[in-house]
Write an enzyme that holds these catalytic residues in place. Sequence first.
Site, mmCIF file in Angstrom:
data_model
loop_
_atom_site.group_PDB
_atom_site.id
_atom_site.type_symbol
_atom_site.label_atom_id
_atom_site.label_comp_id
_atom_site.label_asym_id
_atom_site.label_seq_id
_atom_site.Cartn_x
_atom_site.Cartn_y
_atom_site.Cartn_z
ATOM 1 N N GLU A 165 0.669 -1.366 0.071
ATOM 2 C CA GLU A 165 -0.090 -0.108 -0.001
ATOM 3 C C GLU A 165 0.907 1.167 -0.162
ATOM 4 O O GLU A 165 0.808 2.068 0.928
ATOM 5 C CB GLU A 165 -0.875 0.060 1.233
ATOM 6 C CG GLU A 165 -1.876 -1.180 1.240
ATOM 7 C CD GLU A 165 -3.004 -1.053 2.466
ATOM 8 O OE1 GLU A 165 -2.835 -0.084 3.014
ATOM 9 O OE2 GLU A 165 -3.894 -1.883 2.252
ATOM 10 N N GLU A 362 -5.085 -8.525 0.783
ATOM 11 C CA GLU A 362 -5.826 -8.247 2.016
ATOM 12 C C GLU A 362 -7.177 -8.139 1.788
ATOM 13 O O GLU A 362 -7.492 -7.454 1.081
ATOM 14 C CB GLU A 362 -5.208 -7.092 2.694
ATOM 15 C CG GLU A 362 -3.933 -7.252 3.433
ATOM 16 C CD GLU A 362 -3.519 -5.854 4.095
ATOM 17 O OE1 GLU A 362 -4.217 -5.162 4.539
ATOM 18 O OE2 GLU A 362 -2.398 -5.683 4.011
#
Length: 460
Positions: A165, A362
Amino acid sequence: MTKKFPKGFLWGAALSAPQTEGHSLEHGKSPSTWDYWFSIAPEKFNQNQGPENTSNVYDLYLDDCAKMKEIGLNSIRTSIAWTRLLPDGKTVNQEAVNFYRTYFQEMLKQGVEPVINLFHFDMPMWLMEKGGWETRESVDAFAYYAKIAFELFGDIVKKWTTFNEPLVHIECGYLYGFHYPAIVDFKKAVQVGYHTLMAHTLAIKAFRDVNMKDGTIGIILNVSPAYAKSEAAEDLLAKENSDLLTTKSFLDPAVHGIIPEKLIQLLADNHLLPETEVEDKELIMENTVDFIGLNYYQPRRVQAAPAPQFPAKMPEDFYVLYDWPDKKINPYRGWEIYPNALYDVAMMMKNEYKNLPWYVSENGMGVANEERFMDDHGMIQDDYRIEFMQEHLEFLHKGIEEGSNCFGYHTWTFVDCWSWLNGYRNRYGFYRVDLEDRFKRTMKKSGLWYKNVSEKNEIS
Ligand code: BG6
């Protein structure tokens, strides 16, 4: 009706070094920005819980690997702490090498494939003192670290990722004041993003140079697909801008080797272009990834900015969020629950990104005060989490049925973990961590459910 997943599908969970290892200033590890920030502003951290208060993986990793197997995980993603492996950026910490090697080997012994990531928000303090991602020096420092990691662990780790991320350290660190250094400056944020992209690119180059046999490498991006409030041209433009800034900014160069022309134009028009070097364009083109990991939690509902400034001072001058009245919400985290987006993401990968192999790296649901759901045997009855995963897997399955090249599903997370400023407020794990005794883990009902799904490679 039973829904089968492709043969060899990865069922797993994700975690990260800084959120789990503990001993964050011991065994040769140097401070990251998290250690530093906690030392000067502990009140910013939920219940004053800092990076020392994690789930003790440094001590418990052997037992944890057995616990991975116990709930049917055939893969796990965690990260290496840059500050543990190379405390000063140059010198290898042998104790860290021993730790990571035994940890990864133990995973393999338990039939769990390690997917190893290099950066999960944990900037070394020695580099931050020189400007962190704002300086070009960070690009070479990261590429060096990556090369060392590939050389030291490439014989046992076959799946690698560069960043988790990258948008988070850009947005939280340089736009919204959530993470250290808590600067609010759009132009700096773009520069930080650009250096992060170049660090990723040079790490891919280092990987190709090391020439690891049967190894593959990718990047993990958080994806919040944008949905426009209406079909009005301004709202559609807001959607396009949101996708450009938050999705295509990394996904396009990572997969296609090109920064989108429209993004460059948007930044140029607003005097936000970063400093670059002449060879960068070619490097980006030559160093694309083998696979993509996408973290999906929630969509982004957008509309046109009511009074945009020009030139833009913040991303909110390009689009603003709106509250979709029909949304279903996870009240603990405040995030919308919209499983349908996983189908849209699957189709986006198929149609716009060469149908490159990708996986859900995720997905998960954080819930506060989970002890409310504990039964007489001490097991958390987290049916809400099972329902969340089931619904998301149904939409993912639909995308796979229609040809999207998805090879796995990882949840956040394996064992409840320390989560930055949120500490242990929301729990995400298949195992509960007892905060009174961080050496104690208790399986939740979702762990049993996941084992069944993974073993059968299907949902019903
Ligand atoms: C993910 C991050 O986006 O969200 C994790 O990769 C983080 O590091 C997780 O812990 C959950 O975040 P939060 O803020 O709800 O605890």
